[in-house]
Scaffold this active site. Structure first.
Site, PDB file in Angstrom:
ATOM      1  N   HIS A  68       0.819  -1.221   0.000  1.00 30.26           N
ATOM      2  CA  HIS A  68       0.000   0.000   0.000  1.00 30.26           C
ATOM      3  C   HIS A  68       0.853   1.271   0.000  1.00 30.26           C
ATOM      4  O   HIS A  68       0.323   2.372   0.193  1.00 30.26           O
ATOM      5  CB  HIS A  68      -0.933   0.015   1.217  1.00 30.26           C
ATOM      6  N   HIS A 175       2.652  -7.832   6.798  1.00 20.70           N
ATOM      7  CA  HIS A 175       1.583  -7.857   5.790  1.00 20.70           C
ATOM      8  C   HIS A 175       0.341  -8.617   6.225  1.00 20.70           C
ATOM      9  O   HIS A 175      -0.774  -8.154   5.958  1.00 20.70           O
ATOM     10  CB  HIS A 175       2.059  -8.420   4.451  1.00 20.70           C
TER      11      HIS A 175
END
Length: 257
Positions: A68, A175
């Site tokens: 992201h 993650h």
């Protein structure tokens, strides 16, 4: 040297909780260096200059990122100019803001921090993570080398741990936002954990309201990911590294509520 690695900070909720806990943890645990994954530190995914500065002001030394990283265009210039933010090294070097390796001079020693993103189940066409980490190690100037491997599958993370065993001081996975129970020292002296976890709301799905994720999974339709509220946690791991050898001598996973 005591290194604290903090799992993905999710939104302002996670940022505020980190600020409330980190100074005390650094003092009680005699932490020398803090690495934190901040790719979700802004509300609505991504990182912004505001959320990055908040983490630094809270006591974080280096911020690592992930898939992201580039959600927020207002962060591009900040990422490119900051000497304390590492983005995944396997993005194209010539066209991507920022760098995948930092050589931090602390005054007494240089600490190298590397950020690499996995390839399996990550919906990306990035360069091979294993070839990339080899290139980054060639650029590492410090005896102490810390690698944030931002990846989806436990198999790829475990493989990376053993691939770097004896060549990196610490390999911590990020993650998936769920702390794994395998914080350990690998056979050749690398401190390792498959996923260090998440900093954010406990009763959530990866920091997001549970009902939103359930509905999205049932209907397969797009949904706005609003952050959950309530009691929080900061999941992290401490690695003691021998400054002469650069190898890990002790590891400990923590969950702070």
């Amino acid at each position: 040297m005591r290194i604290l690695c903090i799992g993905d900070v999710v939104g302002s909720v996670g940022c505020n909780f980190l600020r409330s806990k980190l100074p005390t943890i650094k003092k009680i645990k005699a932490i020398d260096f803090v690495v934190c994954n901040g790719e979700n530190s802004s509300d609505g995914n991504g990182i912004t200059p505001t959320s990055a500065k908040f983490l630094f002001d809270s006591g974080v030394d280096v911020i690592t990122l992930g898939n992201h990283t580039f959600r927020r265009k207002e962060a591009y210039e900040y990422i490119d100019e900051s000497p304390f933010i590492a983005r995944p090294a396997n993005f194209p070097e010539k066209t991507t803001p920022g760098t995948g390796i930092l050589n931090i001079d602390t005054g007494r020693r240089i600490i190298s921090v590397i950020n690499v993103m996995g390839n399996m189940c990550m919906d990306n066409n990035l360069n091979c993570a294993f070839e990339t980490v080899d290139r980054m190690l060639e650029k590492a100037e410090g005896k102490i080398k810390i690698v944030d491997f931002h990846a989806e599958t436990t198999s790829e993370k475990r493989a990376m741990g053993y691939y770097l065993d004896g060549r990196a001081s610490v390999v911590f996975g990020t993650h998936t936002h769920v702390q794994t129970s395998d914080c350990q020292i690998l056979p050749k002296g690398t401190g390792y954990i498959t996923d260090v976890g998440m900093t954010g709301t406990i009763h959530s799905v990866l920091g997001v309201k549970t009902e939103i994720i359930i509905e999205k999974l049932k209907t397969k339709l797009p949904a706005r990911f609003d952050l959950a509220s309530g009691d929080c946690k900061m999941e992290c791991a401490i690695f003691d590294v021998d400054e002469k050898t650069g190898l890990c001598i002790n590891s400990e996973a923590l969950r702070i509520e």
